[in-house]
Structure formats: structure tokens, C-alpha cells
Write an enzyme that holds these catalytic residues in place. Structure first.
Site, short mmCIF file in Angstrom:
data_model
loop_
_atom_site.label_atom_id
_atom_site.label_comp_id
_atom_site.label_asym_id
_atom_site.label_seq_id
_atom_site.Cartn_x
_atom_site.Cartn_y
_atom_site.Cartn_z
N LYS A 145 -46.84 -0.49 -10.15
CA LYS A 145 -46.01 0.16 -9.13
C LYS A 145 -45.66 -0.90 -8.10
O LYS A 145 -46.25 -0.98 -7.01
CB LYS A 145 -46.77 1.34 -8.52
CG LYS A 145 -45.84 2.44 -8.04
CD LYS A 145 -46.57 3.73 -7.79
CE LYS A 145 -45.81 4.60 -6.82
NZ LYS A 145 -44.43 4.86 -7.19
N ARG A 155 -55.02 2.90 -8.39
CA ARG A 155 -53.79 2.39 -9.04
C ARG A 155 -53.19 1.25 -8.22
O ARG A 155 -52.66 0.28 -8.79
CB ARG A 155 -52.79 3.54 -9.21
CG ARG A 155 -51.57 3.12 -10.04
CD ARG A 155 -50.69 4.29 -10.40
NE ARG A 155 -50.06 4.89 -9.23
CZ ARG A 155 -49.34 6.02 -9.25
NH1 ARG A 155 -49.17 6.66 -10.40
NH2 ARG A 155 -48.81 6.50 -8.15
N GLU A 193 -39.19 7.86 -18.84
CA GLU A 193 -39.51 8.69 -17.67
C GLU A 193 -38.25 8.84 -16.83
O GLU A 193 -37.17 8.42 -17.26
CB GLU A 193 -40.64 8.05 -16.85
CG GLU A 193 -40.32 6.66 -16.32
CD GLU A 193 -41.42 6.06 -15.46
OE1 GLU A 193 -42.30 6.78 -14.97
OE2 GLU A 193 -41.37 4.83 -15.26
N1 PXG Z 1 -42.65 7.23 -12.44
C1 PXG Z 1 -42.24 6.38 -11.48
C2 PXG Z 1 -41.36 5.25 -11.86
C3 PXG Z 1 -42.68 6.56 -10.16
O1 PXG Z 1 -42.30 5.68 -9.22
C4 PXG Z 1 -43.89 8.53 -10.86
C5 PXG Z 1 -43.45 8.28 -12.15
C6 PXG Z 1 -44.82 9.68 -10.60
O2 PXG Z 1 -46.12 9.20 -10.34
P1 PXG Z 1 -47.14 10.01 -9.41
O3 PXG Z 1 -48.38 9.17 -9.41
O4 PXG Z 1 -46.50 10.11 -8.06
O5 PXG Z 1 -47.35 11.33 -10.03
C7 PXG Z 1 -43.50 7.65 -9.84
C8 PXG Z 1 -43.95 7.89 -8.43
C9 PXG Z 1 -39.93 9.57 -4.27
C10 PXG Z 1 -40.75 8.48 -4.83
O6 PXG Z 1 -39.62 9.49 -3.07
C11 PXG Z 1 -41.52 8.65 -5.95
C12 PXG Z 1 -42.26 7.59 -6.46
C13 PXG Z 1 -42.16 6.39 -5.84
C14 PXG Z 1 -41.40 6.24 -4.74
C15 PXG Z 1 -40.69 7.27 -4.21
O7 PXG Z 1 -39.56 10.48 -5.03
N2 PXG Z 1 -43.00 7.68 -7.54
#
Ligand code: PXG
Length: 292
Positions: A150, A51, A183
Site C-alpha cells: 500500500k 500491513r 480489484e
Molecule cells: N484495494 C486497494 C487498491 C485499496 O487501496 C482496498 C483494496 C481495501 O482494503 P481495506 O484494507 O481498506 O479493506 C484498498 C483500500 C478511499 C480509499 O478513500 C481507499 C483505500 C485507500 C485510499 C483511499 O476510498 N483503500
């Protein structure tokens, strides 16, 4: 002392520094991943790396090392920091340029790897479930900045998080510009209704979450339920039997109140709890070994 990777060398918290001319700082120009390690293994590392390269490709950023070398660097950074269970932040910035938007003045992208501990929601929130509100800040439309990327530009999410926290709840539901559910600020969203599990498609403005994908697989393989991607409105959240969020950091957590409406019984639901247990089992089994 912490050992932080920057472009092939290791630094301490005090000495790990990037240029004030880095376009990651000046413009949010870069990409990142948040990754977890469990029981001496990095969970879904290949998927996170894939990703990251996709995000980088989308913003025309060349990651200055191969995916294999990057995976090894992540594992080595965990090992050097004696991490068995922890959180890895992987960042690729555009690099140092000058005071202008033009990214082609930046000579070389920088790779940063920080392996540390993570501060999660308190355990009581996992037992009881959390409260959310929908916030005024809409998720960025893909025609402006695709939420599938991302990128280091997280102001859209930060704004939504500010709105939730100022309203006294820990998390925000973000709608897209059509008014449908996209989301949360750092997590994907699912609902359960009549035994069906539903989640917004990525095209609604959701990140293609890695935890989201794992949950879809677990539901199919262990619960015999095929998760459906569907357009979800606030009404669908209010009238759901269960609602839960998925993300690398939060893992799986129930949402039990949304905009003042109690979801289902007001407690984490049966399907949510089964998925949490299945997810924990999987994190124990799989992963890229930190020590060869
Ligand atoms: N949506 C967004 C906008 C994200 O940034 C997710 C969904 C979940 O994706 P994954 O691949 O992790 O299942 C994310 C992921 C935190 C934190 O500290 C979380 C993310 C990015 C930065 C910090 O909670 N996100």
C-alpha cells in the site's frame, strides 16, 4: 481546529507541512493506511498497523517508531480531534532528501496522522448499488510494483478512477495483465453465484484488504459459507447473482451493473445485505479504544 500529527508534534491544517524535498511528494516513495473509527474505537487497528509495517518493509523503509507507539499515536490523534466516528489517514513518507531518486539520501522517514470525517458515497448508492465499468488501465503486475504494497504511488489506481468517472460511473473494475479481475481502485471485489462467494486471490493483483478478510470471516462464521479465492473473468462478473465491493472507506457496497450488464436482479442481493448488517454489528463491538 484540526490537530494533525507529524513526527511527534501536533499542527493545525494551516501549519501542518512537509518539505518539498520529501520523496513521498517527489516520487510517491512511502506507504499509507486508511483506517476507520466507530463508536469511540479504532476498527482493526492492529491489522492496519501490521500491513503498514509490511508495506514499509517491502520498500526498505524504516518506520521511525514502534507499532505500539504508532497505535497510541493514532488513538491520541482521534481523541485530540474529538473523533468517535471518523477516518484516519496514516502516512509514512521516505522523508526529505535531495532531487534524486536515491532514497538513502533521505535522513529520516516522516509519520503523519490525520483524523477527520470521511466523505462516503451518497446513502442512495448503498440502497441501490453502484454501476461500474472495466477500464483500459490494468492493475500493476507484481513484477513491476506489487499491488500488495500500500504505497503512496497510487497513479495506477488514479488512472483507473479517472477512466471510470469520465465514463460517468463512480468505480472501475481493474483487470490484471492476464485479463482477469484484480480489484477496484480502492476496494476489493466479490461475487456471489449459486450460494458460493468468490473473490480474486491477492496474487491476481489485489490488496490483502482488511475489510476483505473480515467479510471472509463473517461469511464463514455467520452464513456458513467458505469464501473461495478464484480466478475471475469479466464473464464471471456479468453472470453473477450478486457483486459487492469491500474497503475501509466504502465498507461493503453492491455493484448492480457492470459494463452495461445488469448483475442478478439489479438490486443489492440478499447475501450482500446480510454481510452489510453483520459488518455494521462488528464495527460496533470491536476496536482499539480511543480513550483508555
Ligand atoms: N484495494 C486497494 C487498491 C485499496 O487501496 C482496498 C483494496 C481495501 O482494503 P481495506 O484494507 O481498506 O479493506 C484498498 C483500500 C478511499 C480509499 O478513500 C481507499 C483505500 C485507500 C485510499 C483511499 O476510498 N483503500
Amino acid at each position: 481546529m484540526m490537530k494533525i500529527y507529524i513526527d511527534g508534534a501536533y499542527y493545525t491544517e494551516k501549519t501542518a507541512k512537509i518539505s518539498v524535498f520529501d520523496h513521498g511528494l517527489l516520487y510517491g516513495d512511502g506507504v499509507f493506511e486508511g483506517i476507520r473509527a466507530y463508536h469511540g474505537k479504532v476498527f482493526k487497528l492492529e491489522e492496519h498497523i501490521a500491513r503498514l509495517y509490511d508495506s514499509a518493509k517491502a520498500i526498505l523503509l524504516e518506520v521511525p517508531m514502534s507499532p505500539t507507539a504508532l497505535m497510541k499515536a493514532v488513538a491520541r490523534t482521534c481523541a485530540l480531534n474529538r473523533i468517535n466516528d471518523g477516518y484516519v489517514r496514516l502516512v509514512v513518507t521516505r522523508g526529505a532528501g535531495n532531487l534524486g531518486l536515491n532514497p538513502f539520501n533521505c535522513r529520516r522517514a516522516s509519520v503523519i496522522i490525520i483524523a477527520g470525517k470521511i466523505k462516503l458515497y451518497p446513502p442512495a448508492l448503498y440502497r441501490r448499488g453502484l454501476e461500474m465499468i472495466t477500464v483500459p488501465t490494468a492493475r500493476m503486475p507484481s513484477s513491476a510494483l506489487n499491488p500488495a504494497i500500500k504505497s503512496l504511488n497510487y497513479l495506477n489506481n488514479v488512472m483507473a478512477k479517472i477512466e471510470a468517472i469520465r465514463a460517468g460511473v463512480p468505480e472501475a473494475v481493474m483487470l490484471n495483465t492476464q485479463g482477469n479481475v484484480a480489484e477496484c481502485t480502492g476496494d476489493n471485489l466479490f461475487i456471489v453465484r449459486g450460494g458460493q462467494i468468490l473473490t480474486p486471490p491477492v496474487s491476481a493483483g489485489a490488496l490483502a484488504g482488511i475489510t476483505r478478510k473480515v467479510v471472509i470471516q463473517l461469511a464463514s462464521e455467520h452464513l456458513g459459507v467458505n469464501v473461495q479465492e478464484a480466478t475471475l473473468t469479466r464473464y464471471d462478473l456479468f453472470t453473477a447473482d450478486e457483486c459487492f465491493l469491500t474497503g475501509t472507506a466504502a465498507e461493503i457496497i453492491a455493484a448492480v451493473k457492470i459494463d452495461g450488464r445488469v448483475v442478478g436482479t439489479g438490486r443489492p442481493g440478499a447475501i450482500t445485505q446480510r454481510l452489510i448488517a453483520l459488518y455494521h454489528d462488528l464495527t460496533r463491538q470491536e476496536g482499539y479504544p480511543i480513550r483508555p
